[in-house]
Design an enzyme around this catalytic site. Structure first.
Site, short mmCIF file in Angstrom:
data_model
loop_
_atom_site.label_atom_id
_atom_site.label_comp_id
_atom_site.label_asym_id
_atom_site.label_seq_id
_atom_site.Cartn_x
_atom_site.Cartn_y
_atom_site.Cartn_z
NE ARG A 2 -3.89 -0.22 2.05
CZ ARG A 2 -4.50 0.60 2.90
NH1 ARG A 2 -4.11 0.66 4.16
NH2 ARG A 2 -5.47 1.37 2.49
CG ASN A 41 -8.41 9.06 4.17
OD1 ASN A 41 -9.20 8.18 4.49
ND2 ASN A 41 -8.78 10.14 3.50
CB VAL A 42 -3.03 5.35 6.63
CG1 VAL A 42 -3.79 5.10 7.94
CG2 VAL A 42 -3.45 4.32 5.58
CG HIS A 90 -7.70 5.86 11.84
ND1 HIS A 90 -8.82 5.68 11.06
CD2 HIS A 90 -8.15 6.00 13.11
CE1 HIS A 90 -9.91 5.72 11.84
NE2 HIS A 90 -9.52 5.93 13.07
CB CYS A 126 15.29 1.51 14.86
SG CYS A 126 14.94 3.11 15.63
CB CYS A 155 17.48 2.37 19.19
SG CYS A 155 16.35 1.11 18.54
CB SER A 176 -19.15 5.25 6.88
OG SER A 176 -18.50 5.08 8.13
CB ALA A 219 -14.75 14.75 -2.06
ZN LIG Z 1 14.49 2.29 17.72
#
Ligand SMILES: [Zn+2]
Length: 232
Positions: A58, A91-92, A108, A135, A138, A177, A219
């Site tokens: 996605r 929306n993401v 979200h 990461c 870290c 919705s 929209a």
């Molecule tokens: Zn980390």
């Protein structure tokens, strides 16, 4: 009366017009997956590779979609509106950012953010999260998860959102919705604060009766017209 403090909620409907698949298809599946297989903390604990690949796909697909006139109009509103404004999106995707919106909260989470479970840091993320990348903060490998609010998890920034709603004098819901809490309760919170409430949706939603006004249509047409009205 001209509003001064606006809160706007956007949902899947605004992204659907850019070609981002909506959450549930007619078959009740999300691009062939059951929700509980890809969008819960339990699913991630059970099968992290499957979940990472689902969100990797996605995230990658965001490169193939562009903001539509509704996203662009909200970007213009953000630039030109002198009063308070908060755009809250369910929306993401990153279409609001690419449309120019800055006063924006992703309740979200975001596809383009990674959350380190080892050190609790968050990082802008464009590529895949499968393959156990380290990461950046870290150095822990394989501890980054999609920074997405899954079923059973608390939406982000609820305190800031509720405080903006309690002070709002116009609340606009676009392409949602209206039947999933906590967002479904935003209209009551805004109305209780004395705000005018307006819904823009492709078709009447389950929550339509709770709004002072409902406008039906795409929209991409309704939002630019509303922004013209507000900035007029
Ligand atoms: Zn980390």
């Amino acid at each position: 009366m001209r509003p001064e403090r606006i809160v706007i909620l956007t949902g899947a409907g605004i992204s659907a017009e850019s070609g981002v698949p909506t959450f549930r298809g007619p078959d009740g599946l999300w691009e062939g997956h059951r929700v509980e297989e890809v969008a819960t903390p339990q699913a991630f604990a059970r099968d992290p590779v499957r979940v990472q690949r689902f969100y990797d796909a996605r995230r990658a697909r965001l490169a193939e979609v562009v903001p539509n006139p509704a996203h662009m109009a909200l970007g213009r509103l953000d630039r030109e509106w002198q009063g308070d404004l908060l755009i809250v999106t369910q929306n993401v995707d990153d279409l609001h950012e690419r449309g120019g919106a800055r006063r924006l909260l992703h309740m979200h989470g975001e596809l383009k953010s990674a959350w380190c479970l080892a050190c609790d840091s968050r990082h802008r993320w464009e590529g895949p999260l499968s393959g156990e990348p380290a990461c950046p903060a870290c150095g822990a490998a394989g501890r980054l998860r999609p920074d997405i609010v899954w079923f059973g998890e608390m939406p982000y920034a609820m305190e800031a959102i509720e405080s903006a709603l309690s002070a709002s004098d116009l609340f606009v819901s676009i392409g949602t919705s209206g039947n999933v809490y906590p967002a479904a309760g935003f209209v009551e919170l805004a109305a209780h604060a004395g705000a005018r409430t307006l819904e823009l949706n492709l078709e009447p939603s389950l929550g339509s009766s709770r709004f002072h006004e409902s406008r039906l249509g795409p929209a991409g047409t309704l939002v630019p017209a509303l922004v013209d009205e507000l900035l007029g």
